[in-house]
Write an enzyme that holds these catalytic residues in place. Structure first.
Site, PDB file in Angstrom:
ATOM      1  N   TYR A   1       0.589  -1.184  -0.344  1.00  0.00           N
ATOM      2  CA  TYR A   1      -0.024   0.043   0.108  1.00  0.00           C
ATOM      3  C   TYR A   1       0.919   1.410  -0.119  1.00  0.00           C
ATOM      4  O   TYR A   1       0.673   2.374   0.368  1.00  0.00           O
ATOM      5  CB  TYR A   1      -1.049   0.176   1.184  1.00  0.00           C
ATOM      6  CG  TYR A   1      -2.155  -1.115   1.615  1.00  0.00           C
ATOM      7  CD1 TYR A   1      -2.454  -2.044  -0.020  1.00  0.00           C
ATOM      8  CD2 TYR A   1      -1.622  -2.234   2.367  1.00  0.00           C
ATOM      9  CE1 TYR A   1      -3.143  -2.897   0.045  1.00  0.00           C
ATOM     10  CE2 TYR A   1      -2.640  -2.984   2.212  1.00  0.00           C
ATOM     11  CZ  TYR A   1      -3.529  -4.000   1.381  1.00  0.00           C
ATOM     12  OH  TYR A   1      -4.477  -4.428   1.536  1.00  0.00           O
TER      13      TYR A   1
ATOM     14  N   SER B   1      -3.203  -6.550   8.216  1.00  0.00           N
ATOM     15  CA  SER B   1      -4.036  -6.733   7.041  1.00  0.00           C
ATOM     16  C   SER B   1      -2.883  -7.375   5.893  1.00  0.00           C
ATOM     17  O   SER B   1      -2.174  -8.487   6.446  1.00  0.00           O
ATOM     18  CB  SER B   1      -4.915  -6.018   6.484  1.00  0.00           C
ATOM     19  OG  SER B   1      -4.864  -6.175   5.563  1.00  0.00           O
ATOM     20  N   TYR B   2      -2.474  -7.288   4.889  1.00  0.00           N
ATOM     21  CA  TYR B   2      -1.426  -7.560   4.313  1.00  0.00           C
ATOM     22  C   TYR B   2       0.268  -7.687   4.540  1.00  0.00           C
ATOM     23  O   TYR B   2       0.799  -8.448   4.413  1.00  0.00           O
ATOM     24  CB  TYR B   2      -1.405  -7.050   2.905  1.00  0.00           C
ATOM     25  CG  TYR B   2      -0.711  -7.444   1.768  1.00  0.00           C
ATOM     26  CD1 TYR B   2      -1.649  -7.946   0.580  1.00  0.00           C
ATOM     27  CD2 TYR B   2       0.792  -7.898   2.047  1.00  0.00           C
ATOM     28  CE1 TYR B   2      -0.695  -8.879  -0.063  1.00  0.00           C
ATOM     29  CE2 TYR B   2       1.390  -8.431   0.294  1.00  0.00           C
ATOM     30  CZ  TYR B   2       0.069  -8.966  -0.491  1.00  0.00           C
ATOM     31  OH  TYR B   2       1.416  -9.967  -1.059  1.00  0.00           O
TER      32      TYR B   2
ATOM     33  N   TRP C   1     -11.146  -5.366  -3.495  1.00  0.00           N
ATOM     34  CA  TRP C   1      -9.869  -5.102  -2.586  1.00  0.00           C
ATOM     35  C   TRP C   1      -9.172  -5.279  -4.008  1.00  0.00           C
ATOM     36  O   TRP C   1      -8.310  -5.008  -4.725  1.00  0.00           O
ATOM     37  CB  TRP C   1      -8.930  -6.780  -1.449  1.00  0.00           C
ATOM     38  CG  TRP C   1      -7.923  -6.402  -1.555  1.00  0.00           C
ATOM     39  CD1 TRP C   1      -6.865  -5.395  -0.421  1.00  0.00           C
ATOM     40  CD2 TRP C   1      -6.740  -6.725  -2.198  1.00  0.00           C
ATOM     41  NE1 TRP C   1      -6.171  -5.605  -0.229  1.00  0.00           N
ATOM     42  CE2 TRP C   1      -5.779  -6.840  -0.968  1.00  0.00           C
ATOM     43  CE3 TRP C   1      -6.132  -7.812  -3.144  1.00  0.00           C
ATOM     44  CZ2 TRP C   1      -4.499  -7.041  -1.820  1.00  0.00           C
ATOM     45  CZ3 TRP C   1      -5.072  -8.096  -3.602  1.00  0.00           C
ATOM     46  CH2 TRP C   1      -4.219  -7.831  -2.487  1.00  0.00           C
TER      47      TRP C   1
ATOM     48  N   ASP D   1     -14.325  -9.019  11.793  1.00  0.00           N
ATOM     49  CA  ASP D   1     -13.294  -9.237  11.140  1.00  0.00           C
ATOM     50  C   ASP D   1     -13.577 -10.153   9.993  1.00  0.00           C
ATOM     51  O   ASP D   1     -13.847 -11.439  10.874  1.00  0.00           O
ATOM     52  CB  ASP D   1     -12.229  -9.104  12.070  1.00  0.00           C
ATOM     53  CG  ASP D   1     -10.931  -9.282  10.519  1.00  0.00           C
ATOM     54  OD1 ASP D   1     -11.122  -8.454   9.292  1.00  0.00           O
ATOM     55  OD2 ASP D   1      -9.979  -9.558  10.521  1.00  0.00           O
TER      56      ASP D   1
ATOM     57  N   HIS E   1     -12.386  -5.145  10.250  1.00  0.00           N
ATOM     58  CA  HIS E   1     -10.957  -5.344   9.403  1.00  0.00           C
ATOM     59  C   HIS E   1     -10.749  -3.516   9.410  1.00  0.00           C
ATOM     60  O   HIS E   1      -9.651  -3.320   9.305  1.00  0.00           O
ATOM     61  CB  HIS E   1     -11.593  -5.440   8.333  1.00  0.00           C
ATOM     62  CG  HIS E   1     -10.095  -6.023   7.167  1.00  0.00           C
ATOM     63  ND1 HIS E   1      -8.964  -7.242   7.743  1.00  0.00           N
ATOM     64  CD2 HIS E   1      -8.917  -5.336   6.397  1.00  0.00           C
ATOM     65  CE1 HIS E   1      -8.372  -6.924   7.581  1.00  0.00           C
ATOM     66  NE2 HIS E   1      -8.087  -6.011   6.166  1.00  0.00           N
TER      67      HIS E   1
END
Length: 605
Positions: free
Chosen positions: A95, A162-163, A208, A285, A319
């Site tokens: 990101y 997250s990622y 996403w 989540d 999330h």
């Protein structure tokens, strides 16, 4: 899968320049950005209770770190101004490393070296982007490079959500020699996060994919996403929404945990992890159930250090942490709390303990700290689910008219008697039950949303208890044993646990789905014989809630929850490429030999 928007939102705190001059006269002489960052760091330190930072920092931007294949990945290094070497906090993100600047500055001010890297093929890094595929090899190379630097003392920790959490799992699974990790809102097993019992998480992962493909992504890429939700075949839903995305097509074309998914999973499985981990999850989540399996697997089968060090924090969050639907439980962030202060404080405490050896009481902390909805308080437990919980069975009953909240469906502790009629509804894949809240990636609409509009539909069966006379504490995995038939060879059955308030608000707690062809397990797909009654086990999810007196327990049964999950076309053919759909008549049974039931984990006090 990104915690989008939190950095710009935090920067909103940088207001009232005159006040900045009074409080931070030195910073006021520098650039406006420096003033903003100074306020941000001090505010986070104060409100999170993480302790006052003691040092300044310097930044080395855009260092090209070489990978084993010659590709260079762009990396920013944040170093404390005090004398090193230092323990290092690693972050790898698709990101843009620039978005992690506040985190880099925050930890550098507390005496950590911080290395933030754009993942392969993203932003300033070389190569081509394919989500998750290269993160283990690249992460190992990155960690080894950091360890060789003169400013690193050899201790490496991972941080991020997250990622950024998956890249930590990948480094740990690749034996990168990390000292500790702190993955939030992600699982070590990608398949279990993207699929649930064979059903694809379409809302989350189509969105996403549309916004995160290519080198830079496109936050406006999901403008036509509703066209994708309503389209068949599933593999063309990205095209219907405006883009043809290779990895999305691969995801939907692999509905079982086959070699494709194993190639992006941790070698040896999550139980083989040797790195101590602090996990952060949220009841709303979409990764929470898989994260709990991560925790349980490590506590059972990880190395001695991993078992002893593994702890989990489970908040009321989704999330993106907070959503407006949390107000149904009276939960609101404190002023400026875009990121929960518990998360900031506990993450820093974990890194202090694991990387610096600070004696801050972390070793005495319970393995599980869970937020109990209704009480709106944190509760410490030695294991999950709590060992003192017991399972209470509520059986489905009706006079055959359980459809809608106005129907005659009930839940009771007594088993059904002979002669109870079945309940019936028609499932039309072209008119699925719409998603209302729950655990998915739309941070605006996820969470404990009111289900009353959904419960007006004739294809939603509703079963409720009488008003509770005493509060009931539910902590653990919720399950449904459903006896049902269908006129289709393959279909879905969905379940939601709902907390009904005295004012008739019907607030979702957790949800689940079973794809009928996988009723015997993902490795044993088998179509149904139309009209035959089968037993289905639906994992409705984990929760912690105190159901208060005068509230009612409710179970919703249907065959779709779209776009939370992809819609089953009911034909029995491969779902990814199926263009046709069939209407199916579904029957739910509650008789002595087919006693459908809701099974709740209850903690007696």
């Amino acid at each position: 899968m990104r915690l989008s928007g939190w950095i710009p939102a935090l920067l909103i705190l940088a207001v009232l320049p005159a006040a900045f001059v009074l409080i931070f006269p030195a910073a006021a002489k520098s650039s406006r950005q420096a003033v903003f960052n100074e306020l941000l760091m001090r505010y986070l330190a104060f409100r999170s209770g993480s302790g006052w930072f003691q040092t300044g920092f310097s930044v080395q931007p855009d260092i090209g770190v070489p990978m084993r294949d010659g590709i260079r990945l762009a990396t920013d290094i944040y170093l404390p101004s005090s004398r090193g070497p230092f323990p290092a906090v690693l972050m790898r993100t698709p990101y843009s490393k620039q978005e992690m600047k506040p985190a880099g500055e925050f930890f550098a001010r507390y005496g950590f070296a911080v290395a933030v890297q754009d993942t392969r093929g993203r932003h300033k890094s070389e190569g081509a982007f394919y989500p998750f595929r290269n993160e283990m090899a690249d992460g190992v190379d990155f960690a080894r490079w950091v360890r060789r630097q003169s400013w690193c003392n050899g201790k490496l920790g991972g941080f991020g959500a997250s990622y950024l959490g998956f890249t930590q799992w990948a480094m740990a699974g690749g034996d990168a020699g990390l000292t500790s990790i702190s993955p939030a809102f992600i699982t070590a097993n990608l398949y279990e996060g993207i699929y649930q019992n064979g059903a694809f998480g379409q809302l989350t992962f189509l969105h996403w994919s549309l916004t995160s493909n290519g080198r830079y992504g496109d936050m406006r890429g999901a403008a036509r996403i509703k066209s994708g939700f309503g389209s068949f075949p599933l593999i063309g839903s990205d095209d219907a929404a405006g883009k043809d995305i290779d990895f999305y097509n691969d995801w939907v074309d692999h509905p079982e945990p086959d070699a494709y998914w194993q190639g992006m999973s941790i070698a040896g499985g999550r139980g083989s992890i040797a790195t101590p981990a602090f996990l952060v999850a949220g009841w709303y989540d979409f990764f929470v159930d898989a994260q709990i399996r991560d925790f349980q697997s490590i506590r059972r089968g990880g190395s001695e250090a991993a078992r002893a060090g593994c702890k989990i924090l489970i908040g009321p969050w989704g999330h993106g942490f907070y959503s407006r639907n949390l107000e149904n439980y009276g939960i609101k962030p404190k002023w400026g709390e875009v990121i929960p202060f518990e998360y900031i404080r506990d993450s820093k405490a974990w890194l202090d303990y694991s990387l610096k050896g600070v004696r801050n009481g972390w070793e005495r902390r319970a393995p599980v700290r869970a937020f109990v909805l209704g009480d709106n308080q944190w509760r410490d437990e030695r294991e999950w689910p709590p060992a003192r919980s017991s399972y209470r069975t509520y059986y489905l009953h009706s006079g055959g008219k359980a459809a809608t909240a106005r129907g005659d469906g009930t839940l009771a502790l007594s088993r059904p008697t002979a002669g109870e009629p079945f309940d019936e509804f028609v499932f039309d894949p072209r008119n699925p039950v719409p998603t209302a809240g729950g655990g998915h990636g739309d941070i605006r609409s996820s969470g404990p949303a009111d289900q009353r509009e959904v419960e007006k539909r004739p294809d939603v069966l509703v079963y409720s208890t009488a008003a509770l006379q005493q509060p009931l504490l539910v902590m653990g995995p919720v399950r449904v044993r459903l006896f049902a038939s269908s006129t289709a060879a393959d279909t879905d059955f969905t379940a939601k646990l709902v907390d009904v308030f005295p004012d008739e608000r019907a607030v979702i707690l957790c949800e689940g789905i079973v794809r009928a062809r996988y009723r015997n397990g993902l490795s044993r797909p088998e179509l149904m014989r139309p009209g035959t009654v089968y037993g289905f086990d639906i994992e409705v999810g984990h929760t912690a809630v105190r159901l208060k007196a005068r509230h009612r327990i409710r179970l919703e049964i249907s065959s779709s929850n779209s776009p939370r999950y992809d819609v089953n076309p009911n034909t029995g053919r491969p779902i990814a490429t199926e263009r046709d759909t069939l209407r199916a008549t579904q029957r739910v049974f509650h008789t002595p030999d087919a006693a459908s039931a809701l099974i709740l984990p209850v903690v007696e006090e």
